[in-house]
Scaffold this active site. Structure first.
Site, PDB file in Angstrom:
ATOM      1  N   ASN A  65       1.144  -1.281   0.123  1.00  0.00           N
ATOM      2  CA  ASN A  65       0.260  -0.214  -0.065  1.00  0.00           C
ATOM      3  C   ASN A  65       0.866   1.311   0.252  1.00  0.00           C
ATOM      4  OD1 ASN A  65      -2.236   1.564   0.394  1.00  0.00           O
ATOM      5  ND2 ASN A  65      -1.740   2.170   2.960  1.00  0.00           N
ATOM      6  N   HIS A  79       1.020   5.408   1.414  1.00  0.00           N
ATOM      7  CA  HIS A  79       0.275   5.868   2.542  1.00  0.00           C
ATOM      8  C   HIS A  79       0.647   7.422   2.667  1.00  0.00           C
ATOM      9  CE1 HIS A  79      -2.150   7.019   5.654  1.00  0.00           C
ATOM     10  NE2 HIS A  79      -1.211   7.314   6.403  1.00  0.00           N
ATOM     11  N   SER A 138       4.868   6.711   2.554  1.00  0.00           N
ATOM     12  CA  SER A 138       5.273   5.452   2.269  1.00  0.00           C
ATOM     13  C   SER A 138       4.690   4.510   1.182  1.00  0.00           C
ATOM     14  CB  SER A 138       5.285   5.326   3.524  1.00  0.00           C
ATOM     15  OG  SER A 138       5.774   6.873   4.600  1.00  0.00           O
ATOM     16  N   ASP A 144      -2.169   0.650   8.204  1.00  0.00           N
ATOM     17  CA  ASP A 144      -1.207   1.501   7.961  1.00  0.00           C
ATOM     18  C   ASP A 144       0.247   1.287   9.086  1.00  0.00           C
ATOM     19  OD1 ASP A 144      -2.697   2.638   6.215  1.00  0.00           O
ATOM     20  OD2 ASP A 144      -3.166   4.037   7.353  1.00  0.00           O
TER      21      ASP A 144
END
Length: 229
Positions: free
Chosen positions: A110, A112, A139, A148
Site C-alpha cells: 500500500n 500512504h 511511504s 497502516d
C-alpha cells in the site's frame, strides 16, 4: 520466455497512482503486467482509465453483500482469478479484515501519504500542519492487519513550506508518490524482497530503516547505496 510478474491493482478513486504504475510499465522502468484493476466503487476513475488501456476491470461493491466477510470473500475470489504475484493498493479506501490481509501476507503493498509510522489513517496533510512538522512524505509498506502499521519498504520526503495548506501539501506530494510507487514495485520485482515477521529482507539483508527515494533507491528500483539495506 517467462511472463512478467502479474499485478492486481485495487483503487477506489481517480487512479493517478495506477496510471503512474502503468506509465512506468510502458516506459520499461517496471517489468510487470497489470492484469486487472479492481474497485469497490462503480464510478472510480481508475476503472475508466484501465478500460481505456485494455486492462480487465472489476467492480465489487460492498453494498451488494450482507456482511463484510462475504464482500471480502468475493474480492479474494476475484483477485485469485488473476493469479497475481503482487496485490497493489493504490488509493483503495476500505479497511480490509485480518483474514483477507493474512491470505496475501508478504504479497500486498500500500502507499500512504505520510512518513509512517507518523500519521496513520486519514487527513495526513492537515495533521502534519497541525503538528508543526517541517517535513512530509509518502511511504510504501507491506499490508498487515493493523491499519497502516505494516513494515515500511521505501519513503519519499519533502519539506513543509511556511505557507503550505493541506491542499498545497497534497498537490506537491502527489508527483512524488507517482515516482515512489513504481520504483518500489521495481525493487520488489528486481530483488528478493521478503517479509519475515516484522522485518523486511532484501537479498537476505535485513532492512534497518526504510529506503529513501533518491538516496537509497532510484526511479528504476535500483539500490543506490548498499548501506541503505
Amino acid at each position: 520466455m517467462s511472463e512478467y510478474p502479474r499485478l492486481v491493482i485495487m483503487a477506489s478513486g481517480r487512479g493517478s497512482n495506477f496510471q503512474a504504475i502503468q506509465d512506468a510499465i510502458e516506459q520499461r522502468r517496471l517489468a510487470a503486467t497489470t492484469c486487472a484493476v479492481i474497485s469497490d466503487r462503480a464510478n472510480a476513475g481508475a476503472l475508466e482509465l484501465a478500460t481505456e488501456q485494455g486492462i480487465d476491470t472489476l467492480c465489487i461493491e460492498p453494498r451488494h453483500f450482507a456482511h463484510r466477510t462475504d464482500f471480502e470473500r468475493a474480492l479474494m475470489t476475484a483477485i485469485n482469478g488473476f493469479s497475481p504475484n503482487w496485490v497493489v493498493l493504490a488509493g483503495f479506501m476500505r479497511v480490509l479484515g485480518a483474514d483477507f490481509v493474512r491470505h496475501y501476507h508478504g504479497r500486498m503493498i500500500n502507499i500512504h501519504p505520510s512518513l509512517l509510522p507518523r500519521h496513520r489513517g486519514l487527513h495526513t496533510h492537515r495533521r502534519v500542519l497541525e503538528a508543526g512538522e517541517d517535513e512530509h512524505g509518502a511511504s510504501v509498506h507491506f499490508v498487515t492487519p493493523a491499519l497502516d502499521a505494516g513494515p515500511v519498504i521505501a519513503q519519499v520526503q519533502m519539506p513543509v513550506a511556511q505557507h503550505d495548506t493541506p491542499d498545497t501539501l497534497a498537490d506537491r506530494l502527489l508527483p512524488l508518490e507517482h515516482r515512489l510507487y513504481p520504483a518500489t514495485l521495481a525493487l520488489l520485482i528486481n530483488h528478493r524482497v521478503e517479509l519475515r515477521d516484522e522485518d523486511i529482507c532484501i537479498d537476505d539483508h535485513t532492512l534497518a530503516t526504510p529506503l529513501r527515494l533518491g538516496r537509497d533507491l532510484d526511479d528504476h528500483g535500483r539500490l543506490v547505496e548498499p548501506g541503505g539495506r
